[in-house]
Design a protein around this motif. Sequence first.
Motif, short mmCIF file in Angstrom:
data_model
loop_
_atom_site.label_atom_id
_atom_site.label_comp_id
_atom_site.label_asym_id
_atom_site.label_seq_id
_atom_site.Cartn_x
_atom_site.Cartn_y
_atom_site.Cartn_z
N ASP A 167 17.63 -29.51 -29.07
CA ASP A 167 17.36 -29.97 -30.44
C ASP A 167 16.12 -29.28 -30.99
N PRO A 168 16.28 -28.08 -31.57
CA PRO A 168 15.11 -27.36 -32.12
C PRO A 168 14.47 -28.07 -33.29
N GLY A 169 15.13 -29.08 -33.84
CA GLY A 169 14.54 -29.85 -34.93
C GLY A 169 13.61 -30.95 -34.42
N HIS A 170 13.55 -31.15 -33.10
CA HIS A 170 12.68 -32.18 -32.54
C HIS A 170 11.29 -31.60 -32.32
N LEU A 171 10.28 -32.27 -32.87
CA LEU A 171 8.88 -31.89 -32.68
C LEU A 171 8.18 -33.03 -31.96
N GLU A 172 7.42 -32.70 -30.93
CA GLU A 172 6.85 -33.72 -30.04
C GLU A 172 5.39 -34.01 -30.32
N PHE A 173 4.56 -32.96 -30.42
CA PHE A 173 3.12 -33.16 -30.60
C PHE A 173 2.84 -33.60 -32.04
N PRO A 174 1.84 -34.47 -32.24
CA PRO A 174 1.53 -34.92 -33.61
C PRO A 174 1.26 -33.77 -34.58
N TYR A 175 0.51 -32.75 -34.14
CA TYR A 175 0.21 -31.65 -35.07
C TYR A 175 1.47 -30.87 -35.40
N GLU A 176 2.42 -30.75 -34.43
CA GLU A 176 3.69 -30.09 -34.71
C GLU A 176 4.49 -30.89 -35.74
N ILE A 177 4.47 -32.21 -35.61
CA ILE A 177 5.18 -33.06 -36.57
C ILE A 177 4.60 -32.89 -37.96
N GLN A 178 3.27 -32.82 -38.06
CA GLN A 178 2.63 -32.64 -39.36
C GLN A 178 2.93 -31.27 -39.94
N LEU A 179 2.86 -30.23 -39.10
CA LEU A 179 3.24 -28.90 -39.59
C LEU A 179 4.72 -28.90 -39.98
N GLY A 180 5.54 -29.58 -39.23
CA GLY A 180 6.96 -29.66 -39.57
C GLY A 180 7.19 -30.30 -40.92
N ALA A 181 6.40 -31.34 -41.25
CA ALA A 181 6.53 -31.98 -42.56
C ALA A 181 6.19 -30.99 -43.67
N VAL A 182 5.13 -30.19 -43.46
CA VAL A 182 4.75 -29.18 -44.45
C VAL A 182 5.85 -28.12 -44.57
N LEU A 183 6.38 -27.69 -43.44
CA LEU A 183 7.39 -26.63 -43.45
C LEU A 183 8.69 -27.10 -44.08
N ARG A 184 9.01 -28.38 -43.93
CA ARG A 184 10.20 -28.90 -44.62
C ARG A 184 10.03 -28.81 -46.13
N LEU A 185 8.83 -29.14 -46.61
CA LEU A 185 8.55 -29.02 -48.05
C LEU A 185 8.61 -27.56 -48.48
N TRP A 186 8.01 -26.67 -47.67
CA TRP A 186 7.96 -25.26 -48.03
C TRP A 186 9.35 -24.63 -48.01
N THR A 187 10.13 -24.88 -46.97
CA THR A 187 11.45 -24.26 -46.88
C THR A 187 12.41 -24.81 -47.92
N GLY A 188 12.07 -25.96 -48.50
CA GLY A 188 12.93 -26.50 -49.54
C GLY A 188 12.89 -25.71 -50.83
N THR A 189 11.84 -24.92 -51.03
CA THR A 189 11.71 -24.13 -52.26
C THR A 189 11.73 -22.63 -52.02
N ALA A 190 11.47 -22.22 -50.78
CA ALA A 190 11.40 -20.78 -50.49
C ALA A 190 12.79 -20.15 -50.51
N ARG A 207 16.54 -23.19 -41.67
CA ARG A 207 17.09 -22.07 -42.43
C ARG A 207 17.60 -21.02 -41.45
N PRO A 208 18.81 -21.19 -40.93
CA PRO A 208 19.33 -20.25 -39.93
C PRO A 208 19.23 -18.80 -40.40
N GLY A 209 18.70 -17.95 -39.51
CA GLY A 209 18.58 -16.54 -39.83
C GLY A 209 17.39 -16.17 -40.68
N ALA A 210 16.45 -17.11 -40.90
CA ALA A 210 15.25 -16.80 -41.68
C ALA A 210 14.53 -15.60 -41.06
N GLU A 211 13.92 -14.78 -41.89
CA GLU A 211 13.25 -13.56 -41.42
C GLU A 211 11.86 -13.93 -40.90
#
Length: 260
Positions: free
Chosen positions: A48-71, A94-98
Amino acid sequence: MGPHGNRGAPLRALVASGIAELRPDPARPRGWTLLVNGVPQSYVDLADPGHLEFPYEIQLGAVLRLWTGTAVREKILHLGGGGLTLPRFIDHLRPGAEQLVVERDPQILAMVERNLPFPGSIEVRLGDARTELAKAGNAEYGLIVSDVFVGAAMPESVAAAGFARDARRALRDDGLLAMNLTDVPPLARTRIQVATARTAFDEIVLYGDADVLRGRRVGNVILLAGNVPMIKAGKHETVLRADELRIFTGGARPLLDEPR
């Protein structure tokens, strides 16, 4: 009956900075933690590559979800590889993102490639983070993620004003820099890092655990610079921006590069 946990044996290898270990997660059948000299660096769940374990990874993941929603087809640069947790996460969104990942330690990369295979669409390059960033073209990237540590310390080469200037140059006008910081009370290094980022960026935000940002305990803080998305802090999180961030930073001075 639920699936059994990971019964794999720990794996160890000599790396440039000491001893690396891949430790199985007894709670998740294909979960692994990468540690270097006993310090956790990355967590990867191969199932499950969508699973983030460490708190800082979860926070970065939240930011990246917002960013990838518009990029839209933006290029992404990751400075610091480890287990490639966030590149896998973005590829899942985003499968295949560069994506280009820069990792300095060939032994860590070999260990990860052998035991934690990652999608072929993720390009990994051996090299020094600061050197590779300096080689980037102007406005080449939409997102730069900096997660560079030697053990538990971030090297000055990615903490100084020259790094901030290189990042600003390599980002598009609407690009985003996301840096993982780690600090101890009273967060002197974080305050210096904010002052340093201000030498190159107009908009800066700190995002992290509320107790960490209040200086009550050791932990990670996410520094965001550039086109920062609007983040909704969780129950035990804090987002500092604008006046609150200026008060937090106080009279901290930027870290300047050593003369070459």
